[in-house]
Design an enzyme around this catalytic site. Sequence first.
Site, short mmCIF file in Angstrom:
data_model
loop_
_atom_site.label_atom_id
_atom_site.label_comp_id
_atom_site.label_asym_id
_atom_site.label_seq_id
_atom_site.Cartn_x
_atom_site.Cartn_y
_atom_site.Cartn_z
N TRP A 68 -6.85 39.46 -43.01
CA TRP A 68 -7.83 40.48 -42.64
C TRP A 68 -7.75 41.67 -43.60
O TRP A 68 -8.76 42.29 -43.93
CB TRP A 68 -7.60 40.94 -41.20
CG TRP A 68 -8.50 42.05 -40.74
CD1 TRP A 68 -9.72 41.94 -40.14
CD2 TRP A 68 -8.25 43.46 -40.84
NE1 TRP A 68 -10.25 43.18 -39.85
CE2 TRP A 68 -9.37 44.13 -40.28
CE3 TRP A 68 -7.20 44.23 -41.34
CZ2 TRP A 68 -9.46 45.52 -40.20
CZ3 TRP A 68 -7.29 45.61 -41.28
CH2 TRP A 68 -8.40 46.24 -40.71
N HIS A 69 -6.54 41.98 -44.05
CA HIS A 69 -6.35 43.15 -44.90
C HIS A 69 -6.90 42.97 -46.30
O HIS A 69 -7.22 43.95 -46.97
CB HIS A 69 -4.87 43.51 -44.98
CG HIS A 69 -4.36 44.23 -43.77
ND1 HIS A 69 -3.92 43.57 -42.64
CD2 HIS A 69 -4.25 45.55 -43.49
CE1 HIS A 69 -3.55 44.45 -41.74
NE2 HIS A 69 -3.74 45.66 -42.21
N GLY A 70 -7.02 41.74 -46.77
CA GLY A 70 -7.56 41.58 -48.11
C GLY A 70 -7.47 40.17 -48.62
O GLY A 70 -6.69 39.34 -48.13
N PHE A 97 -10.25 47.91 -47.13
CA PHE A 97 -10.14 46.78 -46.22
C PHE A 97 -11.34 46.68 -45.29
O PHE A 97 -11.54 45.67 -44.68
CB PHE A 97 -8.86 46.88 -45.39
CG PHE A 97 -7.62 47.03 -46.24
CD1 PHE A 97 -7.43 46.24 -47.36
CD2 PHE A 97 -6.64 47.96 -45.90
CE1 PHE A 97 -6.30 46.38 -48.14
CE2 PHE A 97 -5.50 48.10 -46.68
CZ PHE A 97 -5.33 47.30 -47.79
#
Length: 478
Positions: A325-327, A478
Amino acid sequence: MIFNSIDFALFIPIVFVLYWFVFNKNLKIQNLLIVIASYIFYGWWDWKFLSLIFFSSLVDYSVGLGLKKYQEVSKRKLLLWTSIFVNLGFLGFFKYYNFFLDNFIDAFMFFGIEIKANSLNIILPVGISFYTFQTLSYTIDVYRNKLEPTKSFVAFSAFVAFFPQLVAGPIERATNLLPQFYKKRVFSYQKATDGLRQILWGLFKKVVIADTCAEYTNTIFNSSDMFSGNTLILGALFFTFQIYGDFSGYSDIAIGTSRLFGFNLNRNFAYPYFSRDIAEFWRRWHISLSTWFRDYLYIPLGGSRGGSWMKIRNTFIIFLVSGFWHGANWTFIIWGALNALYFLPLLLLNKNRSNLDVVASNSIFPSFRELISILITFGLTVFAWIFFRADNVTHAFNYIQEVFSSSLFRYPEIFPKKVLLLIALFIIVEWLGRKSEFAIESINTKFSFPVRWLSYIMLIGIIFYYSGKAQQFIYFQF
């Protein structure tokens, strides 16, 4: 538009005056003002991506009405999957298209098959990961019959695009925030002053702590091959406080700004670096995301109800998805896997809920056992942050290799004593305020009027002194 900018400093008083003194008698117009202000706030960065927010709002609003209208399971599932496909489709395209394409090409290259495909120059819309999850919570909760769908498109649009938390959270649940747009808001002096205090502390964390640490973090990480292991440890420590000051500072400003307009947002950070184990850390770090994954992914997968294999599987899924989800980078996935490995022993030994209270709740200082637990947990967290900050996996492993080399015993090339002292003072203030929602919340009741205002003036002065080093919020990417 960012919080630590002149634009926002001019924007917020104008919206505040219109909201409370011009349109205060009409709830629908107040909500419309919030929508317009939110679109201006977001469009200040790039107005072209406003169409994504509007389309996502329109789709999920329509899905909600459809879920109210139809009771057949097949039609309800179709509507739910329409919402999921549209929202995650946008997120997947803008955030992960090139990642999957590059890894697809690399996989075939491994077997000697050359595939020619061009990456796209895709600009990631700010905050798409946040408002996508926020609007998804609405359709999922309506599907589960936990929430009545709204009939007001203006109220729903205000919920999706609510400017204080639009681009970096907290990720609000529809069950908490959306109903607040139905009720008349009455100005509360107490709530407004509490909000201003939280904004002040958030700005301090961002401008003074995060942005100061960012200078040294960037210098060390960007040229890590030039520094000794001692310096690299300092680089990891600086990033540890940079990301906390940056992200929790944003959350504080968002929550405080919401209070100015009569809204209550959920807490997003609860002094995570004072945690005594990794399970407690994840109950205190980015709470809105952790609980989102818990309720909409972990529990539907079976949670902790099954045997050991199911617990291990579900834990890895939730942490790997959280990392992804963060990248779109393998470093984030490894970061997630590391946290899963940290967390699993506690879960399998049923010790993941051992520390639910505030550390040292009845004393000023922690016990020796608590102190050791905090230091171990903090050390594991710092180590994992190396992967989070590194440019790629090779960079991360080279960084760690140098940390554990003989150069660890050399005097660090970079040793900013003033910054380390600033971080130490910051830790002390946070520790003293750990029982409050934010560190200086209780200053209004614990100190006299002159001391209070002297503290505010000092904080404002320090913020202005460090404001020349302003940098964009980390979580915007993000």
